[in-house]
Design a protein around this motif. Structure first.
Motif, PDB file in Angstrom:
ATOM      1  N   UNK A 187       0.811  -1.219   0.000  1.00 55.86           N
ATOM      2  CA  UNK A 187       0.000   0.000   0.000  1.00 55.86           C
ATOM      3  C   UNK A 187       0.843   1.269   0.000  1.00 55.86           C
ATOM      4  N   UNK A 188       2.021   1.229   0.629  1.00 57.47           N
ATOM      5  CA  UNK A 188       2.866   2.427   0.634  1.00 57.47           C
ATOM      6  C   UNK A 188       3.360   2.759  -0.766  1.00 57.47           C
ATOM      7  N   UNK A 189       3.897   1.762  -1.470  1.00 57.24           N
ATOM      8  CA  UNK A 189       4.437   2.032  -2.797  1.00 57.24           C
ATOM      9  C   UNK A 189       3.323   2.471  -3.744  1.00 57.24           C
ATOM     10  N   UNK A 190       2.130   1.905  -3.574  1.00 53.03           N
ATOM     11  CA  UNK A 190       1.003   2.295  -4.424  1.00 53.03           C
ATOM     12  C   UNK A 190       0.592   3.736  -4.154  1.00 53.03           C
ATOM     13  N   UNK A 191       0.501   4.097  -2.884  1.00 54.94           N
ATOM     14  CA  UNK A 191       0.123   5.469  -2.527  1.00 54.94           C
ATOM     15  C   UNK A 191       1.126   6.470  -3.076  1.00 54.94           C
ATOM     16  N   UNK A 192       2.400   6.156  -2.988  1.00 56.61           N
ATOM     17  CA  UNK A 192       3.427   7.111  -3.415  1.00 56.61           C
ATOM     18  C   UNK A 192       3.572   7.149  -4.934  1.00 56.61           C
ATOM     19  N   UNK A 193       3.381   6.011  -5.590  1.00 58.81           N
ATOM     20  CA  UNK A 193       3.380   5.990  -7.055  1.00 58.81           C
ATOM     21  C   UNK A 193       2.240   6.858  -7.592  1.00 58.81           C
ATOM     22  N   UNK A 194       1.070   6.748  -6.953  1.00 57.65           N
ATOM     23  CA  UNK A 194      -0.104   7.479  -7.427  1.00 57.65           C
ATOM     24  C   UNK A 194       0.088   8.990  -7.375  1.00 57.65           C
ATOM     25  N   UNK A 195       1.020   9.446  -6.555  1.00 64.22           N
ATOM     26  CA  UNK A 195       1.257  10.890  -6.402  1.00 64.22           C
ATOM     27  C   UNK A 195       2.306  11.418  -7.377  1.00 64.22           C
ATOM     28  N   UNK A 196       2.947  10.539  -8.134  1.00 72.71           N
ATOM     29  CA  UNK A 196       3.963  10.985  -9.093  1.00 72.71           C
ATOM     30  C   UNK A 196       3.263  11.635 -10.285  1.00 72.71           C
ATOM     31  N   UNK A 197       3.667  12.830 -10.599  1.00 68.15           N
ATOM     32  CA  UNK A 197       3.006  13.595 -11.661  1.00 68.15           C
ATOM     33  C   UNK A 197       3.158  12.901 -13.019  1.00 68.15           C
ATOM     34  N   UNK A 198       2.030  12.804 -13.732  1.00 70.38           N
ATOM     35  CA  UNK A 198       1.979  12.272 -15.103  1.00 70.38           C
ATOM     36  C   UNK A 198       2.452  10.833 -15.221  1.00 70.38           C
ATOM     37  N   UNK A 199       2.441  10.080 -14.134  1.00 68.50           N
ATOM     38  CA  UNK A 199       2.875   8.685 -14.195  1.00 68.50           C
ATOM     39  C   UNK A 199       1.854   7.852 -14.966  1.00 68.50           C
ATOM     40  N   UNK A 200       2.354   6.864 -15.711  1.00 67.33           N
ATOM     41  CA  UNK A 200       1.496   5.994 -16.525  1.00 67.33           C
ATOM     42  C   UNK A 200       1.500   4.595 -15.908  1.00 67.33           C
ATOM     43  N   UNK A 201       0.351   4.212 -15.343  1.00 68.46           N
ATOM     44  CA  UNK A 201       0.216   2.938 -14.640  1.00 68.46           C
ATOM     45  C   UNK A 201      -0.674   2.001 -15.456  1.00 68.46           C
ATOM     46  N   UNK A 202      -0.184   0.795 -15.686  1.00 63.98           N
ATOM     47  CA  UNK A 202      -0.958  -0.224 -16.394  1.00 63.98           C
ATOM     48  C   UNK A 202      -1.123  -1.448 -15.495  1.00 63.98           C
ATOM     49  N   UNK A 203      -2.082  -2.292 -15.865  1.00 64.94           N
ATOM     50  CA  UNK A 203      -2.334  -3.534 -15.140  1.00 64.94           C
ATOM     51  C   UNK A 203      -2.529  -4.652 -16.158  1.00 64.94           C
ATOM     52  N   UNK A 204      -1.910  -5.807 -15.906  1.00 63.81           N
ATOM     53  CA  UNK A 204      -2.053  -6.965 -16.790  1.00 63.81           C
ATOM     54  C   UNK A 204      -2.412  -8.183 -15.949  1.00 63.81           C
TER      55      UNK A 204
END
Length: 237
Positions: A187-204
């Motif tokens: 949950x920590x890495x997800x919360x902090x990734x979500x705050x990175x500006x213009x980050x592109x997150x995918x799921x497979x």
């Protein structure tokens, strides 16, 4: 552009499976001839995990393995934090030392990166079409609840926040200032990734070959409460 993938493995008392995992990693041929680098953090194992790793390392020099040992057991998150700082690949992926996740699926995780559309790729155990061992109902329900709570606060639409397969652009991972020492890492890495500006997150979608407690599974109900705490802490404060 990716030339090297860093595969980071936290290991605590995984002598029974660590060599099998390393063999699976060695056998995988990554798309576009991407190079592999394995970084293992032995989190003060009390079995012969270190001996097993050293033996495999000596017998398989073709696989680049960087091995580090922690003198005190500090938890999965602490091991991952240490491993992240040792990486040299453009991207990194977390690989548990057990056999719950299959390294053959690295290419599935890598495809959005190779296509030039992703900075982070989550491997979801809950997307259809992949083998999934049928195990604990309450664990599954708990994972889905944690994902739901995380999504509420991050405004992401992940199906599996707690997945062990997360592929992350290395400079982003190194910039996150991760602090959780145990299973609060997810949950920590997800919360902090979500705050990175213009980050592109995918799921497979990925396969999942879950373990029982008799097989050596370590996460327990207390870790679920810690995850709730981390979701609230790292998203709101």
């Amino acid at each position: 552009m990716i030339n090297k993938l860093s595969i980071i493995i936290p290991a605590f008392n995984e002598a029974r499976t660590i060599a099998l995992v390393l063999e699976k990693i060695k056998e995988v041929e990554l798309i576009n001839n991407i190079e592999k680098e394995v970084i293992i953090i032995n989190d003060a194992s009390t079995d012969n995990t270190e001996e097993t790793i050293r033996t495999y390392q000596n017998n398989n020099p073709e696989l680049t393995i960087l091995y580090f040992s922690q003198q005190i057991n500090m938890g999965k998150g602490a091991a991952l934090n240490r491993a992240i700082q040792e990486t040299s690949g453009e991207y990194l992926v977390v690989q548990d030392a057990d056999l719950e996740y299959d390294p053959k699926e690295y290419n599935t995780l890598l495809q959005p990166v190779v296509d030039g559309v992703a900075d982070v790729v989550y491997g979801s155990r809950f997307q259809g079409g992949n083998p999934h061992r049928v195990l604990f109902f309450w664990h599954t329900l708990g994972n889905k609840f944690l994902t739901f709570l995380s999504n509420m606060l991050t405004n992401l639409n992940l199906t599996d926040m707690e997945t062990g397969y997360k592929l992350i652009k290395t400079p982003i991972a190194k910039s996150l200032n991760l602090r959780e020492k145990r299973f609060g890492f997810e949950p920590e890495v997800t919360a902090k990734i979500a705050k990175v500006k213009d980050i592109r997150i995918y799921e497979v979608g990925i396969s999942y070959y879950g373990r029982t407690y008799a097989d050596g599974k370590k996460v327990c109900w207390k870790d679920g409460f810690r995850a709730i705490y981390c979701i609230i802490k790292f998203n709101l404060f």
